[in-house]
Design a protein around this motif. Structure first.
Motif, short mmCIF file in Angstrom:
data_model
loop_
_atom_site.label_atom_id
_atom_site.label_comp_id
_atom_site.label_asym_id
_atom_site.label_seq_id
_atom_site.Cartn_x
_atom_site.Cartn_y
_atom_site.Cartn_z
N LYS A 4 0.84 -1.17 0.00
CA LYS A 4 0.00 0.00 0.00
C LYS A 4 0.89 1.24 0.00
O LYS A 4 1.85 1.33 0.75
N HIS A 5 0.61 2.22 -0.82
CA HIS A 5 1.38 3.46 -0.88
C HIS A 5 0.82 4.46 0.12
O HIS A 5 -0.37 4.46 0.42
N LEU A 6 1.73 5.31 0.60
CA LEU A 6 1.31 6.34 1.55
C LEU A 6 0.59 7.47 0.83
O LEU A 6 1.01 7.91 -0.24
N GLY A 7 -0.46 7.92 1.44
CA GLY A 7 -1.20 9.04 0.89
C GLY A 7 -0.51 10.35 1.25
O GLY A 7 0.45 10.39 2.05
N PRO A 8 -0.96 11.49 0.71
CA PRO A 8 -0.33 12.78 0.98
C PRO A 8 -0.34 13.15 2.47
O PRO A 8 0.65 13.67 3.00
N GLU A 9 -1.42 12.88 3.18
CA GLU A 9 -1.50 13.21 4.61
C GLU A 9 -0.52 12.35 5.41
O GLU A 9 0.12 12.82 6.34
N GLN A 10 -0.39 11.09 5.03
CA GLN A 10 0.52 10.19 5.73
C GLN A 10 1.97 10.59 5.47
O GLN A 10 2.81 10.50 6.36
N ARG A 11 2.27 11.02 4.26
CA ARG A 11 3.63 11.49 3.96
C ARG A 11 3.99 12.72 4.77
O ARG A 11 5.10 12.84 5.28
N LYS A 12 3.04 13.66 4.91
CA LYS A 12 3.28 14.87 5.72
C LYS A 12 3.55 14.49 7.18
O LYS A 12 4.45 15.02 7.82
N PHE A 13 2.74 13.57 7.69
CA PHE A 13 2.93 13.13 9.08
C PHE A 13 4.29 12.46 9.26
O PHE A 13 5.01 12.72 10.22
N ALA A 15 7.01 12.89 7.42
CA ALA A 15 8.06 13.90 7.29
C ALA A 15 8.17 14.75 8.57
O ALA A 15 9.27 15.04 9.03
N ALA A 16 7.04 15.14 9.14
CA ALA A 16 7.05 15.93 10.38
C ALA A 16 7.65 15.11 11.53
O ALA A 16 8.43 15.63 12.33
N SER A 17 7.29 13.84 11.62
CA SER A 17 7.83 12.97 12.68
C SER A 17 9.33 12.80 12.51
O SER A 17 10.08 12.85 13.50
N LEU A 18 9.76 12.60 11.28
CA LEU A 18 11.19 12.45 11.02
C LEU A 18 11.94 13.75 11.36
O LEU A 18 12.99 13.72 11.98
N GLY A 19 11.37 14.88 11.01
CA GLY A 19 11.98 16.18 11.33
C GLY A 19 12.09 16.39 12.83
O GLY A 19 13.10 16.87 13.35
N ALA A 20 11.03 16.06 13.56
CA ALA A 20 11.05 16.20 15.02
C ALA A 20 12.11 15.30 15.64
O ALA A 20 12.82 15.70 16.57
N ALA A 21 12.23 14.09 15.13
CA ALA A 21 13.25 13.17 15.66
C ALA A 21 14.65 13.69 15.40
O ALA A 21 15.53 13.61 16.28
N VAL A 22 14.88 14.28 14.24
CA VAL A 22 16.19 14.86 13.93
C VAL A 22 16.48 16.03 14.86
O VAL A 22 17.60 16.18 15.36
#
Length: 127
Positions: A4-13, A15-22
């Motif tokens: 299953k591919h990630l939808g646009p909302e899931q990609r944003k989430f 990316a935000a989670s990855l940014g917060a972890a960094v």
């Protein structure tokens, strides 16, 4: 197995989670304790006698802020000590501070070894 591919909302989430972890990781690295001691040599833990010496207050030379570090002494009483010292001269012994209103033997007992009085200046070399 269906992928299953990630939808646009899931990609944003994601990316935000990855940014917060960094950001959290960067902050942890930035604020970490130094791994090597200072150039002055290895740090030694302070002994309790060293800490006591640093906390001691000379009733004959202490200013307002230093006097306020003594248990039971607020700004008003500290000002009274400064005024008493100005009017009557230095204290010969710690117990002499009881001439200030509001300071009792019990107050001095609460101080333990925190308060002391310095002796008169050494004038043996003067002529």
């Amino acid at each position: 197995m269906v992928r299953k591919h990630l939808g646009p909302e899931q990609r944003k989430f994601f990316a935000a989670s990855l940014g917060a972890a960094v950001l959290v990781l960067a902050a942890a690295v930035w604020y970490q304790a130094p791994l090597l001691p200072d150039a002055d040599g290895p740090a030694r833990p302070a002994s309790s006698s060293t800490l006591l010496e640093a906390a001691r207050v000379d009733l004959n030379t202490a200013g307002l802020q230093e006097l306020c570090t003594l248990p039971g002494i607020g700004r008003k009483t500290a000002w009274a000590i400064l005024e008493d010292r100005r009017l009557n001269g230095p204290y010969a012994q710690v117990e002499d501070v009881t001439r200030v209103d509001g300071i009792t033997q019990n107050t001095i007992g609460d101080w333990g070894r925190l308060a002391y009085v310095s002796g008169p200046p050494d004038r043996s070399g003067e002529e």
